[in-house]
Structure formats: structure tokens, C-alpha cells
Design a protein around this motif. Structure first.
Motif, mmCIF file in Angstrom:
data_model
loop_
_atom_site.group_PDB
_atom_site.id
_atom_site.type_symbol
_atom_site.label_atom_id
_atom_site.label_comp_id
_atom_site.label_asym_id
_atom_site.label_seq_id
_atom_site.Cartn_x
_atom_site.Cartn_y
_atom_site.Cartn_z
ATOM 1 N N GLY A 631 0.818 -1.205 0.000
ATOM 2 C CA GLY A 631 0.000 0.000 0.000
ATOM 3 C C GLY A 631 0.852 1.256 0.000
ATOM 4 N N PRO A 632 0.400 2.338 0.663
ATOM 5 C CA PRO A 632 1.156 3.596 0.665
ATOM 6 C C PRO A 632 2.541 3.427 1.277
ATOM 7 N N VAL A 633 3.536 4.032 0.594
ATOM 8 C CA VAL A 633 4.926 3.986 1.042
ATOM 9 C C VAL A 633 5.469 5.413 1.024
ATOM 10 N N LEU A 634 6.192 5.789 2.069
ATOM 11 C CA LEU A 634 6.748 7.134 2.182
ATOM 12 C C LEU A 634 8.167 7.176 1.624
ATOM 13 N N LEU A 635 8.537 8.351 1.087
ATOM 14 C CA LEU A 635 9.877 8.561 0.544
ATOM 15 C C LEU A 635 10.452 9.853 1.097
ATOM 16 N N PHE A 636 11.734 9.819 1.467
ATOM 17 C CA PHE A 636 12.467 11.002 1.926
ATOM 18 C C PHE A 636 13.845 10.962 1.294
ATOM 19 N N GLY A 637 14.342 12.122 0.811
ATOM 20 C CA GLY A 637 15.684 12.125 0.244
ATOM 21 C C GLY A 637 16.059 13.468 -0.330
#
Length: 921
Positions: A631-637
Motif C-alpha cells: 500500500g502507501p509507502v513514504l519517501l524522503f531524500g
């Protein structure tokens, strides 16, 4: 009046484990087994299975089922499972796929509780096979059966002698639980295990997992006292939420190590065609494993090495390793492997160097690796190890021995073991590499018998240490207490969003049959969740744009305002650094002309006018998208225009708290810069953590969002602000139940509400949160010995009850499997929040039942808090479609019994215990 109950399930407060019946016992510990499809045909699966069962006695009865034969291998056969005169626990089915649904129906009719379907020809062949599986599951649910398979090798319980597989031989008994999605790999691992002398507590081939999945088996092996560690070969996840729930709970007490194939696109496709299942992004799977404490490895050797070493040795507290060696080369080899795996050499404290100087030759290395030279005798090894192991800067020790003229591998091993036993060094792992094959075998055996894991090569040992500290690091991240939310909104999980505004924005977009939010709508939605955005206004003419720019102040930025175009720069839709009215007007017309030429004037609705931000700081990307399994997956970068080029990113599963947000940031290279480099002031990382938590909350609470990107998010020591945002919704025709659900159940805000106690005290009843650990410490300080005894059935010291390891398991719960409600009120004298009572509803593994426990502060009793907490737990049970709720109450605890009776429980007295049962069906 004492309000407290106990629970039969293992309580994190103590180690008393009471037997709890598991439906999977019918599969792993059957008293009777029927083989449907048993035959005497040489080389057939049916014959092999029957022979395996009767040649490895497991203490039960075996019944062949074959309508064409009166006996098979001299054992009386039955035409149908219904004709067997005794109850059957387990049915093993090896008949063609089209016959299986009918056979499962027959099993359900006569009360068979478990089945292993060996047959192939199900979802791996396409839609006809999918329909067969649907029919099987329908019949199994009707009879409350549990099913392993189809398309599997079967199951073994080597400890009892059960071999319900068609493998050529049964595994050795041991303490490793092995679960594999590939039957062929099972046989390969079986062969390998005999060579390496590895034993198993369970050996399971799950096939395509029509019913029993990873979560069921992890729970079962987690409860099994004979299993010390769990290893898995995975091709697909199946029910992601069930897997994550089980793994996160069990991993804290038993290591879970997994090989998941499909790292490359080609391998992922091969796995999909083999299992009939789609596989998700490999990066997402890594994030999921980190979130639940599963250690991922790449080789069969590492799989079982880690299972053994984590079961035998303490977990390292950090990544710093001390290497003790009698030769320089192996020390360098180990160092290279350690550093390349992101481990570190532990610096030697001055006191350690000073202690080593008198016992080592003048030319010892005086650094880590500690080279004690080639003439090191056993005593020098032992004394050096004792000193090095006590160095507080070290998180683990690797002892390397190479056979040289002065070395004695056997006596050195004896001295090492004696030293470790006498010095009681037990808080850090000790690994060993005795190099030299047969010449060091006796020494290796001595070390292994003392639970010191040995490796033939030092680089392998260093790689294993890296896996150990990474495993420990991930577990600490799961159970580290996060900080409280940054605003006074204690009734919710995090920042108090303006949900009404957010709902209006999204509903308006959906009503207009759009899936793309405009930039202004996107920023308004972010603002509703407390994410700061740059001032943005819409202009539909060049003159209006100039007027707005005058109000905002020059310089300004103009961007295309469109309901259909996602990337504005692709169509010339951005103009920067506009310093006066004429420049703004020309920019407006230039954007309008460019959009008209490239995609058509119907896509141009005007422009947004924003102040030109001084881009001092770092450009970050913060986003979310959907994964097929999780399902929903978070991304940071690292963000900005070159985001695809740098590929500096970390993924995580929502919801986040501040600890998980920080761990997510720590995985990126930009994180080093955010802490401050080359004279730059560090970014306010605590504020950035809070922003990530709010962003996570937005993703969790707004399921209509399909994709969201904030790029760039400008961060510096002075501010954090979203400069641009893109939000895409699910298709307007989509139904809410068609949208992929979160892999981890979020904080259940629906159970948060105020309540007035009998004495007029205003109380908030809400689910417990990880941030409640400090409040739980104070709560336990208010309890009398009597209350503690009635809750836990024996006395537990306050120091034990408030230990961090215990309270994290109580506060940081999985809402999909457990619900704990607290009564929270504000002390009018101090203004601080206090917990007055805690109630807990825990699902029993492998069943659709739950048990409740309750504990009320002594000074808060008599106010109706216990009754209200239990009433709300019963509502939770109804919402979760549970079959019944039970509890055990000491017979002396009359007040708790009266509350249960008042709310409809049926009480049954058994000696000193009263069993309370509340049926929900």
C-alpha cells in the motif's frame, strides 16, 4: 475495591507462559493423519508420503484413503475420509487439483481441523486455478479448518518424528523453525542441513498460501518453546498486514531471518510466474523488514549462520567491532569487510592501551585491530581478550587465530572460554575465526560448545557482525520511545490537522471528476496538516498577476495554474526571479503562449504568483506512492531538479512517529549535511521529524491520495517550507474498498472520546501510544501491591514493571492485533496529564478470540472508570468481528467479577480462578 484481571496469553510483565491451544497444532502435532490419494505406485507422491509417515513414528495413527484399494502398503485403506472410524486431525491431499475442493468439503463435514494440500495446478496456472482456491477456502472457512499449501512439499516436525512431506528423509531435530515458499529449495536446504549438522524444530513448505500464511506460522513458531529462531525463504508476502504484525511481535524475543528472492527485475518476474503472485518493489520490502525487525540476508549460509549466532550471542549495541588477531593480514581482511558493510573499528580507550602494554610485546599494533603477534601463546590471547572485551567503546569482539609455530589452537580455545566464563563478559557478542581447517577443528569444537560462533574466514565473521548490529539497530528503532507531539493535542496521534478543510478540498476535486490537484489545492491540503507552504495566489490575467506581485513583494515566481498538467517545467510553465510589473506581465503571456503551443490553450487556467524564495538551505523531496503489496509507502531524500540523478532516498511504511522519522532520514546521504557541515548550521532535525510525522498522518488519514510529492521542501537552520507540491488522487470512479489498505494499521482515532467520571472528572479515553511510556511509569507508581497481585497473579517489583523493555511492548502495540485503552486526564493542580487506568484486548494467536486485562490506579477506583473501559473494549471486539472475549480473574477479586456480570459476561469458577466469557456471535 481492586479492579484488575489477568490474561492467559504471555504478558510482557513476566515469564509465566500458560498453554494456549493453537489451531495449527492439528497440522504440526496431529494424533491422526489421513492421506487422501495414498497409493503403492512406485515413485509416486502418495506412496512416498505414506511411507514417510509410517517409517518415522510420530505417535499417531495413519489412515490411507483410496477408493480403489482395500489396503495400501499393508495398511487398511478407506474409500472416503468420512468412513474413517476415528476423528482425523490432519488430512494430506495428493489428488488432482479439480478434486481438491470436494475433498476439503468432505473434511469440513466430518470435523477435520487441518489439511496439507500437496497437489499442484492452482493459481500458478491462471484463473481456473484461482477459482479452485476460492472454493477450497470457502469450504475451509465453513469447517474452521486451517490449510497449508497447495503446491507444497508438506510439513515436518522433527522433534516428534512427523514427516508429512515427500522429501526423501526427515530433518534432524533442533531449534530452528524453517519456512519456505519453494518446495525445491526445501529439499536443497535439507541436504545442506545434514552436511552442516543443522537441526530444526519445524520444517514447512507453504506453497501458494491459500490459507496459512507467514503471519500464522511466525506466531505459531513464536509461541513454540522449542523454536529459538525462525528462518524463511520468501517469494511473495501475501497478507502484508498479517506478516508485519506477527513479525514485529515475535522478532523482539526470537530472531527472524529471511531470504527474499526477486532483488532483480528478472528474478522478480521468475518468482511471480512460479508462485502466481505479483511481487512489489524490493526497496519497499527492505523498508517493511526494517519496520518489523526481520533481518534480510542473501545466502543460505548467512540465513542459518544468523539464526544460530543471534540465538547464542547477545545483540551488539552498536556497530563498533574490536578485532584481536595474531597475524596482520587476517585483521586487515576483517577490517575491509567490516568497513564495507558500514561497520566501524572500535577505538581503543587509553586505559585499554595502557592495560595491554605490559602483557604484549613492544611491537604490538597499539591500535584496533589488536595484533598480538604471531608468537602469541594461549595465555596472551586470554589476557588480551579480557582487557579488550571490557573496553566501553567496543560493541563486539572478533578473535582471529592463524596456526603458527607458537600457537596452540586447542589450548587457546580452552583459555578463551575459561576467560569469558570467569570474567562474566556477557553484554557483547564474541565471534571467532580459527583459520586452518582440520588443524584447528578441536579448538573450533570447544568454542562452539561454549556458544562462541566460529568462522573459517575472518571476513565472513566481520560480515556476520555487520548483520548483527543492523538487526539490533532495526529492533531498537521499533521500540525506542518517541517524543510527544509538538502541539497540545494529546487526544490524537500527532499534530491536530484541520480534517474538515482537507475533506472539503478533496471532495471538491473528486466532484469535479478530476484526479490531479492544482498547486494551490495541494498547498492548501498540506497547510491543513500543519506543513508550512510558500504563499501562493492565483491570477487569471497579466494585470492581476502584476497586482498580486506588488502586494507580495518582488521578486516573484510565476507558475502555470492547470488542472491537468503535472510537470510545469515540461511545458515552459515556470518563470523565476521576476523583479517588476512589466516583467511579470511578459512572463504571464510567455507561459500562456508556451502552454498553448505545446499542449493546447485549454490546459492554461492562469498562473500562481509566489514570492521568490532565497534558496539558502537544502532541497528535500518528501513523497508517497502505492506499492502493490504494502500500500502507501513514504519517501524522503535529496530533492530538486536532479532528484532522479542523485537517487538519494529512503523508504518507510506509514504511520511514522518521531523515532521512525529520524531512522528514515538516517538512511540517506543528505542526512549528514542536515546535521551541519563545513561551517553550516545544522537543520532543526526535531522540527523536521515532526513534519515527517504530520506528512505521514496526511497519507494515513486521506486514503483517496494515490501519489503525493513535496519537491522541493526547503530546509535550513532557520526554516522548513514546502515550495512546490503535486498530489494525484485515485480515479473518481474508484470505491474506497478498492483502494490498497495500509500495511500497518494506524492509530485508531475512532476510539478517542471524552467521558465524565462519577466524581465529575473529565477523562479522555483513547488508545495507548508509544509516547505514553513516561505516563505509564507514573501510573505504576500509584499502584498498591494488592492491585499488582490481582493483575499479574504474583508480585512484580516496581523497577521491573517500569523497565523500558517491558513498557515499550505495552505502549508500542500493533492495533491490528491488540487494543489498549487508557483513561487520560489532566491534573488540575499540576496541569500535567495522568493515566488513571489501562484496559487491554489481545487476540489469541490462531483464533478469532481475544482476552482482556485491566488495571486501575488505586486512587481512581470507584469512579466507574473500569466499567467504562471494559464497555468500550467490548465495542472494539464487536467492531473486529471477534467470536468471544474472555478473562481470568482471581476469586478474591469481587469488584471485577461484578463489573463483568453487569456487562453480560458469564462467570465460571474453577478453584481460585474465575473464568469470564463474553460471546460476541
Amino acid at each position: 475495591m481492586q479492579l484488575s484481571t489477568s490474561q492467559r496469553i504471555p504478558d510482557p510483565a513476566h515469564d509465566v507462559l500458560r498453554y494456549q491451544h493453537q489451531p495449527l497444532d492439528a497440522i504440526f502435532a496431529p494424533k491422526s493423519v489421513a492421506i487422501v490419494g495414498a497409493t503403492e505406485k512406485p515413485g509416486s507422491v502418495g506412496r512416498t508420503l505414506l511411507w514417510n509417515l509410517i517409517s518415522s513414528p510420530f505417535g499417531g495413527t495413519v489412515y490411507p484413503v483410496n477408493p480403489k484399494r482395500r489396503n495400501v502398503l499393508g495398511i487398511k485403506a478407506y474409500a472416503a475420509i468420512a468412513e474413517i472410524p476415528e476423528p482425523v486431525d490432519l488430512a494430506i491431499i495428493v489428488t488432482p487439483a479439480p478434486t481438491v475442493p470436494g475433498l476439503i468439503r468432505e473434511c469440513a463435514d466430518v470435523g477435520v481441523k487441518g489439511a496439507v494440500i500437496i497437489s499442484a495446478g492452482f493459481k500458478e496456472i491462471g484463473q481456473p486455478g484461482v477459482e479452485l482456491e476460492r472454493q477450497i477456502l470457502e469450504q475451509a472457512r465453513r469447517g474452521k479448518m486451517r490449510i497449508v499449501g497447495p503446491n507444497c512439499l508438506g510439513v515436518m516436525n522433527p522433534l516428534s518424528g512427523l514427516n508429512a512431506t515427500f522429501a526423501p528423509t526427515i530433518a534432524r531435530p533442533g531449534n530452528v523453525g524453517f519456512i519456505s515458499q519453494s518446495g525445491a529449495l526445501c529439499t536443497a536446504v535439507l541436504d545442506w542441513s545434514f552436511r552442516e549438522n543443522v537441526g530444526f524444530s519445524a520444517f514447512v513448505s507453504v506453497g501458494s498460501m491459500v490459507d496459512v500464511g507467514w503471519g500464522d506460522l511466525i506466531y505459531y513458531l513464536g509461541d513454540d518453546p522449542h523454536t529459538q529462531s525462525i528462518v524463511m525463504y520468501m517469494e511473495s508476502i501475501g497478507d502484508a498486514r498479517s506478516f508485519l504484525s506477527a513479525a514485529r511481535e515475535v522478532a523482539l524475543t526470537k530472531p527472524i531471518i529471511a531470504i527474499k528472492v526477486g532483488r532483480t527485475a528478472a528474478a522478480a518476474q521468475a518468482a511471480a510466474s512460479h508462485t502466481g503472485s505479483l511481487t512489489g518493489s524490493d526497496e519497499v520490502l527492505d523498508a517493511a523488514f526494517r519496520r518489523c525487525g526481520v533481518l534480510r540476508v542473501n545466502t543460505i549460509d548467512d540465513l542459518f549462520n544468523m539464526a544460530e549466532v543471534l540465538a547464542k550471542q547477545p545483540r551488539p549495541k552498536g556497530r563498533r567491532l574490536t578485532i584481536l588477531t595474531n597475524a596482520g593480514g587476517p585483521g586487515v581482511l576483517a577490517t575491509d569487510a567490516l568497513i564495507s558493510g558500514q561497520g566501524e573499528l572500535a577505538p581503543l580507550e587509553p586505559a585499554t592501551v595502557a592495560a595491554l602494554d605490559p602483557i604484549l610485546p613492544k611491537h604490538w599494533s597499539h591500535a584496533n585491530p589488536i595484533d598480538i603477534l604471531g608468537d602469541a601463546e594461549p595465555e596472551r590471547y586470554a589476557k588480551s581478550l579480557e582487557i579488550a572485551a571490557k573496553d566501553p567503546s567496543s560493541d563486539g569482539i572478533l578473535v582471529i587465530l592463524t596456526p603458527q609455530s607458537m600457537s596452540d589452537p586447542t589450548q587457546t580455545a580452552e583459555q578463551v572460554v575459561k576467560t569469558l566464563q570467569e570474567s562474566e563478559i556477557s553484554d557483547k557478542p564474541i565471534l571467532a575465526s580459527w583459520m586452518g581447517g582440520a588443524n584447528v577443528a578441536a579448538g573450533e569444537e570447544i568454542l562452539n560448545q561454549a556458544s562462541i560462533f566460529t568462522f573459517p574466514y575472518p571476513d565472513t565473521a566481520a560480515r556476520v557482525f555487520n548483520l548483527m548490529w543492523r538487526y539490533s539497530y532495526n529492533l531498537r528503532g521499533i521500540y525506542e520511545t518517541p517524543v510527544l507531539p509538538d502541539v497540545h493535542c494529546r487526544d490524537l496521534n500527532s499534530h491536530c490537522p484541520d480534517r474538515d478543510s482537507a475533506d472539503r478540498i478533496l471532495q471538491a476535486v473528486r466532484n469535479s471528476r478530476r484526479s490531479l490537484l492544482t498547486e494551490l489545492e495541494s498547498k492548501q491540503l498540506l497547510a491543513a496538516y500543519g506543513i508550512p507552504t510558500v504563499t501562493t495566489q492565483i491570477a487569471t490575467s497579466a494585470e492581476e498577476a502584476a497586482e498580486i506581485a506588488q502586494q507580495i513583494g518582488y521578486p516573484v515566481v510565476l507558475k502555470l495554474h492547470s488542472e491537468t498538467i503535472t510537470h510545469k517545467t515540461d511545458v515552459g510553465g515556470v518563470r523565476l526571479l521576476l523583479k517588476d510589473a512589466e516583467t511579470v506581465k511578459r512572463a504571464y503571456h510567455a507561459i500562456e503562449e508556451s502552454v498553448g503551443e505545446k499542449v493546447g490553450s485549454q490546459h492554461f487556467l492562469g498562473v500562481t504568483v509566489q514570492p521568490m524564495m532565497h534558496l539558502e538551505g537544502y532541497e528535500i523531496i518528501l513523497g508517497s506512492s502505492l506499492d502493490s503489496q504494502f500500500g502507501p509507502v513514504l519517501l524522503f531524500g535529496t530533492g530538486g531538479q536532479l532528484v532522479e540523478v542523485f537517487q538519494d532516498r529512503a523508504l518507510a511504511l506509514p504511520p511514522l512517529n518521531t523515532t521512525l522519522a529520524r531512522r528514515m532520514m538516517e538512511q540517506t546521504r543528505i542526512y549528514t549535511a542536515l546535521k551541519g557541515v563545513r561551517g553550516r548550521q545544522p537543520v532543526d532535525l526535531a522540527a523536521l521529524e515532526q513534519l515527517l510525522v504530520r506528512f505521514s498522518q496526511l497519507v494515513v488519514e486521506q486514503p483517496w491520495i494515490k501519489e503525493i510529492d513535496i519537491n522541493p521542501l526547503l530546509v535550513s537552520s532557520e526554516r522548513i517550507i514546502a515550495l512546490d507540491a503535486r498530489i494525484v488522487l485515485h480515479d473518481p470512479e474508484a470505491e474506497l474498498n478498492q483502494i490498497p489498505r495500509l500495511a500497518i494499521r494506524p492509530y485508531p482515532t475512532q476510539y478517542v472520546s471524552p467521558w465524565i467520571a462519577k466524581d465529575g472528572t473529565t477523562v479522555t479515553i483513547r488508545p495507548i501510544r508509544p509516547e505514553d511510556e513516561p505516563l505509564m511509569v507514573k501510573f505504576h507508581q500509584t499502584l498498591s501491591e494488592e492491585s499488582v497481585y490481582l493483575r499479574y497473579f504474583h508480585m512484580i517489583k516496581l523497577q521491573t514493571r517500569v523497565a523500558h523493555d517491558r513498557l515499550t511492548r505495552i505502549c508500542f502495540i500493533d492495533y491490528d492485533r491488540e487494543m489498549a485503552l487508557v483513561a487520560d486526564c489532566e491534573n488540575p493542580e499540576t496541569g500535567e496529564h495522568e493515566i488513571l487506568g489501562v484496559s487491554r484486548l489481545s487476540k489469541l494467536h490462531g483464533t478469532n478470540e481475544a482476552e482482556f486485562g485491566m488495571l486501575i490506579s488505586d486512587r481512581a477506583q470507584g469512579k466507574g472508570i473500569g466499567t467504562e473501559l471494559l464497555r468500550r473494549l467490548l465495542q472494539v471486539g464487536k467492531d473486529e468481528n471477534l467470536e468471544q472475549i474472555t478473562a481470568e480473574i482471581l476469586s478474591d477479586n469481587r469488584p471485577m467479577q461484578r463489573i463483568c456480570e453487569k456487562l453480560g459476561f458469564k462467570l465460571k469458577r474453577q478453584m481460585d480462578i474465575v473464568e469470564a466469557v463474553y460471546p460476541l456471535e
